[in-house]
Scaffold this motif. Structure first.
Motif, short mmCIF file in Angstrom:
data_model
loop_
_atom_site.label_atom_id
_atom_site.label_comp_id
_atom_site.label_asym_id
_atom_site.label_seq_id
_atom_site.Cartn_x
_atom_site.Cartn_y
_atom_site.Cartn_z
N ILE A 118 0.87 -1.18 0.00
CA ILE A 118 0.00 0.00 0.00
C ILE A 118 0.90 1.23 0.00
O ILE A 118 1.74 1.39 0.89
N VAL A 119 0.75 2.07 -1.01
CA VAL A 119 1.61 3.25 -1.16
C VAL A 119 0.72 4.50 -1.21
O VAL A 119 -0.20 4.57 -2.01
N THR A 120 1.03 5.47 -0.35
CA THR A 120 0.24 6.70 -0.29
C THR A 120 1.13 7.91 -0.57
O THR A 120 2.18 8.07 0.05
N VAL A 121 0.67 8.76 -1.49
CA VAL A 121 1.32 10.04 -1.78
C VAL A 121 0.44 11.15 -1.22
O VAL A 121 -0.76 11.18 -1.48
N SER A 122 1.02 12.04 -0.43
CA SER A 122 0.27 13.14 0.19
C SER A 122 0.46 14.42 -0.59
O SER A 122 1.59 14.81 -0.89
N LEU A 123 -0.65 15.08 -0.88
CA LEU A 123 -0.62 16.35 -1.62
C LEU A 123 -1.37 17.41 -0.83
O LEU A 123 -2.48 17.17 -0.37
N ILE A 156 -3.31 10.08 -2.33
CA ILE A 156 -3.40 9.10 -3.43
C ILE A 156 -2.85 7.79 -2.89
O ILE A 156 -1.68 7.71 -2.55
N THR A 157 -3.70 6.77 -2.82
CA THR A 157 -3.25 5.48 -2.29
C THR A 157 -3.34 4.42 -3.38
O THR A 157 -4.42 4.10 -3.86
#
Length: 323
Positions: A245-250, A314-315
């Motif tokens: 599980i990969v999350t990008v924070s914006l 965004i996950t």
């Protein structure tokens, strides 16, 4: 370090200079515009279906969904001091999503340089990595604004303790191909396929040899939109079937809390050592959870009323289904 480029799918500029051209666009001119689109967004964008005139450039087709699949929860993220932002220089990548079958095989992150540099310590029995400078805060805000304009945002109705409630945050979900299904809290998620161009671009950056490694790929993506600090995600754990599980924070920085699970009351299992860790997820950061993390830990994004600015997470996930 990944050096992602600024990505903003704005409308194409007219190429007609008034020199020997007719008022009605010719097939040759349409070909030129298509070529310009490919140059701007990458050759792998040609895998996307053609968009009809005056239609929304981000509209996707809703896939079928089923209530037979396991429940999947929300997204996540993690810790460390913010590093120097990554450069916005151009980076050429190939597609990290639609070219690969949605059933896998899927691989976990094993790239030694990434794991040794970004491993989060103090959480036994968990495999968590946090890269605070995946992209610059400025580029993160550009991406947030672009994703905010997607047409697939909606606020689902969930079943909680037998009652139907409307979720406080908006979501938008995508898969690499039709046929995938996802459900959480009694709600069959509206899945659209394929990934929009920007999400495919971000997936390509993550699944590169400069980041997680080219063998680490995804078939599903969930966006969560937080208008301000009053919007949150309660304590939960994701399905253990999610291998990575990969999350990008914006956007706005938000707190992230991980806590070790304890046996339920009446359970014969021995109590585990209490572990709780909290840190700030920076705008432009990247968080990876894999291994047995979901089995042993919960995670949450708490309310922070002092935060007045928006955030989008965004996950990316590897949803595994029976063959």
């Amino acid at each position: 370090m990944v050096k992602p480029s600024s990505f903003s799918p704005s409308a194409l500029e007219p190429t007609d200079k008034g020199e020997g051209t007719s008022k009605t666009p010719s097939p040759a001119r349409r070909t030129v515009q298509c070529t310009l689109f490919n140059v701007k967004f990458g050759a792998h964008r040609t895998r996307l279906p053609p968009v009809k005139a005056e239609a929304s450039p981000t509209k996707r087709t809703r896939s079928q969904y089923s209530a037979k699949e396991d429940e999947a929860k929300d997204e996540t993220e993690e810790p460390s001091k913010r590093s120097k932002p990554a450069s916005s220089a151009a980076l050429t990548t190939t597609s990290a999503a639609p070219e690969y079958h949605h059933r896998g095989p899927f691989h976990q992150v094993t790239r030694p340089e990434f794991c040794s540099t970004y491993e989060v310590e103090g959480l036994p029995d968990a495999e968590i990595y946090y890269k605070p400078d995946f992209i610059s805060a400025h580029l993160a805000e550009e991406w947030r604004a672009e994703l905010d304009r997607l047409s697939e945002w909606y606020r689902p109705k969930l079943k909680v303790y037998g009652r139907e409630i409307t979720q406080s945050r908006d979501i938008a979900a995508y898969s690499t191909a039709p046929g995938l299904h996802l459900k959480y809290s009694g709600h069959p998620v509206e899945l659209h396929a394929p990934f929009p161009p920007l999400l495919n671009h971000i997936a390509s950056l993550i699944s590169s040899d400069d980041c997680l490694g080219s063998e680490v790929r995804f078939n599903h993506c969930m966006l969560n939109r937080y208008e301000d600090g009053s919007i949150y995600i309660g304590r939960h754990s994701d399905n253990i079937e999610n291998k990575v599980i990969v999350t990008v924070s914006l956007g706005a920085d938000r707190s992230w809390i991980m806590e070790r699970k304890q046996p339920r009351k009446g359970s014969t299992q021995p109590s585990s050592e209490k572990v709780k860790k909290r840190w700030m997820l920076a705008g432009g950061s990247l968080l990876v959870m894999q291994g047995q993390t979901q089995k042993f830990y919960t995670h949450e994004i708490p309310k922070e009323l002092k935060i007045k600015t928006p955030r989008i997470s965004i996950t990316f996930r590897q949803l595994v289904y029976d063959q």
